[in-house]
Design an enzyme around this catalytic site. Structure first.
Site, PDB file in Angstrom:
ATOM      1  N   GLY A 138       0.886  -1.243  -0.081  1.00  0.00           N
ATOM      2  CA  GLY A 138       0.018   0.132  -0.142  1.00  0.00           C
ATOM      3  C   GLY A 138       0.770   1.201  -0.300  1.00  0.00           C
ATOM      4  O   GLY A 138       0.605   2.268  -0.787  1.00  0.00           O
ATOM      5  N   SER A 139       1.859   1.240   0.675  1.00  0.00           N
ATOM      6  CA  SER A 139       2.660   2.326   0.835  1.00  0.00           C
ATOM      7  C   SER A 139       3.208   2.977  -0.557  1.00  0.00           C
ATOM      8  O   SER A 139       3.279   3.967  -1.024  1.00  0.00           O
ATOM      9  CB  SER A 139       3.939   2.179   1.974  1.00  0.00           C
ATOM     10  N   ASN A 192      -7.811   3.861   8.828  1.00  0.00           N
ATOM     11  CA  ASN A 192      -7.327   2.481   9.625  1.00  0.00           C
ATOM     12  C   ASN A 192      -7.278   2.728  10.893  1.00  0.00           C
ATOM     13  O   ASN A 192      -7.142   1.655  11.650  1.00  0.00           O
ATOM     14  CB  ASN A 192      -5.628   2.357   9.001  1.00  0.00           C
ATOM     15  N   GLN A 202      -7.769  -0.160   3.464  1.00  0.00           N
ATOM     16  CA  GLN A 202      -8.393  -0.809   4.596  1.00  0.00           C
ATOM     17  C   GLN A 202      -9.654  -1.224   3.867  1.00  0.00           C
ATOM     18  O   GLN A 202     -10.622  -1.845   4.616  1.00  0.00           O
ATOM     19  CB  GLN A 202      -8.828   0.218   5.567  1.00  0.00           C
ATOM     20  N   HIS A 239      -1.953  -7.731   2.579  1.00  0.00           N
ATOM     21  CA  HIS A 239      -1.785  -8.161   3.901  1.00  0.00           C
ATOM     22  C   HIS A 239      -3.057  -7.552   4.875  1.00  0.00           C
ATOM     23  O   HIS A 239      -3.155  -8.116   6.041  1.00  0.00           O
ATOM     24  CB  HIS A 239      -0.234  -7.884   4.538  1.00  0.00           C
ATOM     25  N   THR A 273      11.913  -8.003 -10.928  1.00  0.00           N
ATOM     26  CA  THR A 273      11.291  -9.352 -11.301  1.00  0.00           C
ATOM     27  C   THR A 273      10.147  -9.625 -10.480  1.00  0.00           C
ATOM     28  O   THR A 273      10.103  -9.287  -9.007  1.00  0.00           O
ATOM     29  CB  THR A 273      12.432 -10.416 -10.843  1.00  0.00           C
ATOM     30  N   CYS A 295       1.677   5.535  18.653  1.00  0.00           N
ATOM     31  CA  CYS A 295       2.370   5.283  19.824  1.00  0.00           C
ATOM     32  C   CYS A 295       3.492   4.076  19.650  1.00  0.00           C
ATOM     33  O   CYS A 295       4.629   3.647  19.932  1.00  0.00           O
ATOM     34  CB  CYS A 295       1.477   4.926  20.878  1.00  0.00           C
TER      35      CYS A 295
HETATM   36  C1  LIG Z   1      -1.616  -0.676   5.891  1.00  0.00           C
HETATM   37  C2  LIG Z   1      -1.847   0.854   5.363  1.00  0.00           C
HETATM   38  C3  LIG Z   1      -1.026   1.204   4.436  1.00  0.00           C
HETATM   39  C4  LIG Z   1       0.098   0.779   4.118  1.00  0.00           C
HETATM   40  O1  LIG Z   1       0.217  -0.577   3.602  1.00  0.00           O
HETATM   41  P1  LIG Z   1       1.577  -1.591   3.482  1.00  0.00           P
HETATM   42  O2  LIG Z   1       1.326  -2.630   2.503  1.00  0.00           O
HETATM   43  O3  LIG Z   1       1.747  -1.841   4.915  1.00  0.00           O
HETATM   44  O4  LIG Z   1       2.565  -0.634   2.879  1.00  0.00           O
HETATM   45  C5  LIG Z   1      -1.608   2.598   3.573  1.00  0.00           C
HETATM   46  N1  LIG Z   1      -2.574   2.767   3.981  1.00  0.00           N
HETATM   47  C6  LIG Z   1      -3.626   2.547   5.042  1.00  0.00           C
HETATM   48  C7  LIG Z   1      -4.970   3.295   4.973  1.00  0.00           C
HETATM   49  C8  LIG Z   1      -3.196   1.457   5.327  1.00  0.00           C
HETATM   50  O5  LIG Z   1      -4.056   0.883   6.591  1.00  0.00           O
END
Ligand SMILES: *Cc1c(COP(=O)(O)O)cnc(C)c1O
Length: 395
Positions: free
Chosen positions: A70-71, A151, A179, A201, A237, A324
């Site tokens: 996601g990042s 999140n 999310q 994940h 890859t 935190c």
């Molecule tokens: C977990 C999350 C991310 C980051 O995703 P990763 O796959 O861990 O890099 C980005 N945005 C939201 C809202 C998330 O909950």
């Protein structure tokens, strides 16, 4: 009893995802760019997974590129839209104060490069007002980026209405749907979304793999240069097993969504009801427009960290505002944005249920939180001052 109630942080992999992945480690380990059969079979699996992922959000397969999560998808979406904007002389971006750091920190970087960013406030309910988005749009706005669901406090944003506004004004719209994917029904066309991020994940797929949807015609900027994988937009890859696992997890999540939503919503409501009985506490985020799995509370007079450690002793894995856990003493930017003062924001607890939860687990959590809050308040100087009338209760 061991209860994992931190599914917003990450999820356990589904059996279907693990089983789907194994052959790509053991037998079909070829490089998808290779011409011999175990390479080409891997390539076919990749394209089959692309179809599945695209289908789950109403996109075309050519509109999906695979990322490391996601990042990366958030970074690439924002950097690409900014680059397109700059070309057209537009350097203003609109977002909001409760975004994930993958969005907020990318925006900060873009500001250093000369972009102007407007971060909208959210209401006390943790929802962005679409009228605020429309009012903030200017001649030079190139991008609106608003997350699908939060999140920390689980609030679900009025994405379709914001999308309509962006479409009307000809502004690109990105949503961090990490999310939401696999948990809420998503249709990128009906939602008027141009760019969307997802991560495996968070829906029972493997870590380290995700995707970016970019509407046909949107030119992406590469974050990683090298080979011509992913139509030249993401070198390296391909993570074949990861992508296959993501698709298997997503297919299952979409198939089971109605049943999971009904089950989780009932458990969530039972948990909210039970925790609300604790004196001087408050639910964070809107009661209705929230993810089926998310329960977030603030308890006055306690420290979120102590609460987590005590709950861990009772077998419960939970979370307290993401700041935190990153070792920072600052309270969560999300809780501050919905108007929680520092002291109250520090006493936060997020419980995010998984599909395998049941009523007995929820009741165990309620009893455990009640016990621990009472115990911690028993020797909290802040609580003593509140009870003695030396400071005023907020909740
Ligand atoms: C977990 C999350 C991310 C980051 O995703 P990763 O796959 O861990 O890099 C980005 N945005 C939201 C809202 C998330 O909950």
């Amino acid at each position: 009893m061991r209860i994992y109630a931190d599914n917003a942080a990450t999820t356990k992999m589904s059996r279907a995802a693990i089983d789907a992945m194994l052959p790509y480690f053991e037998e079909i380990y070829g490089n998808p760019s290779s011409l011999y059969s175990i390479g080409q079979t891997a390539k076919e699996a990749l394209e089959e997974a692309r179809k599945t992922v695209a289908g789950a959000i109403g996109a075309a397969p050519a509109e999906i590129i695979f990322t490391s999560g996601g990042s990366e998808a958030d970074n690439q979406a924002l950097i690409s839209a900014a680059a397109l904007g700059k070309k057209a002389g537009k350097t203003h971006i609109i977002s909001d104060k409760i975004e994930h750091h993958a969005v907020l920190h990318t925006l900060r970087r873009l500001e250093k490069e000369g972009f102007e960013v407007t971060l909208l406030d959210v209401g006390e309910d943790g929802i962005v007002d679409p009228a605020d988005v429309e009012n903030a749009i200017r001649e030079d706005t190139c991008l609106v980026t608003i997350m699908y669901a939060n999140n920390e406090i689980g609030t679900v944003q009025p994405i379709r209405r914001i999308g309509e506004i962006c479409r009307k004004h000809g502004v690109k719209f990105h949503t961090d749907a990490v999310q939401a994917v696999g948990h809420l029904p998503i249709d990128v066309n009906a939602d008027n979304v141009d760019l969307l991020s997802g991560s495996a994940h968070k829906f029972h797929g493997p870590k380290g793999v995700g995707f970016l949807y970019a509407k046909k015609g949107i030119r992406l900027t590469n974050l990683i240069d090298g080979g011509a994988q992913e139509r030249g937009k993401r070198a390296g890859t391909e993570n074949v097993a990861g992508v296959v696992g993501m698709a298997a997890a997503l297919r299952e999540a979409v198939d089971r969504m109605p049943e999971n939503t009904a089950k989780l919503t009932a458990l969530r409501d039972r948990l909210i009801e039970g925790l609300s009985q604790i004196p001087h506490c408050a639910l964070n985020g809107d009661r209705e427009n929230r993810l089926p799995s998310n329960v977030s509370f603030c308890f006055e007079g306690i420290e979120g960290e102590s609460l987590l450690l005590c709950l861990d002793d009772k077998g419960i894995s939970a979370s307290s505002g993401s700041a935190c856990t990153s070792g920072s003493l600052d309270p969560s930017h999300v809780l501050l944005a919905i108007g929680r003062v520092h002291d109250v924001a520090h006493g936060s607890l997020r419980l995010t249920l998984g599909e395998d939860a049941d009523e007995a687990q929820v009741d165990y959590i309620i009893a455990a939180v009640k016990d621990v809050v009472e115990y911690l308040r028993g020797f909290s100087p802040v609580w003593r001052d509140l009870c003695a009338g030396k400071s005023r209760f907020i909740l």
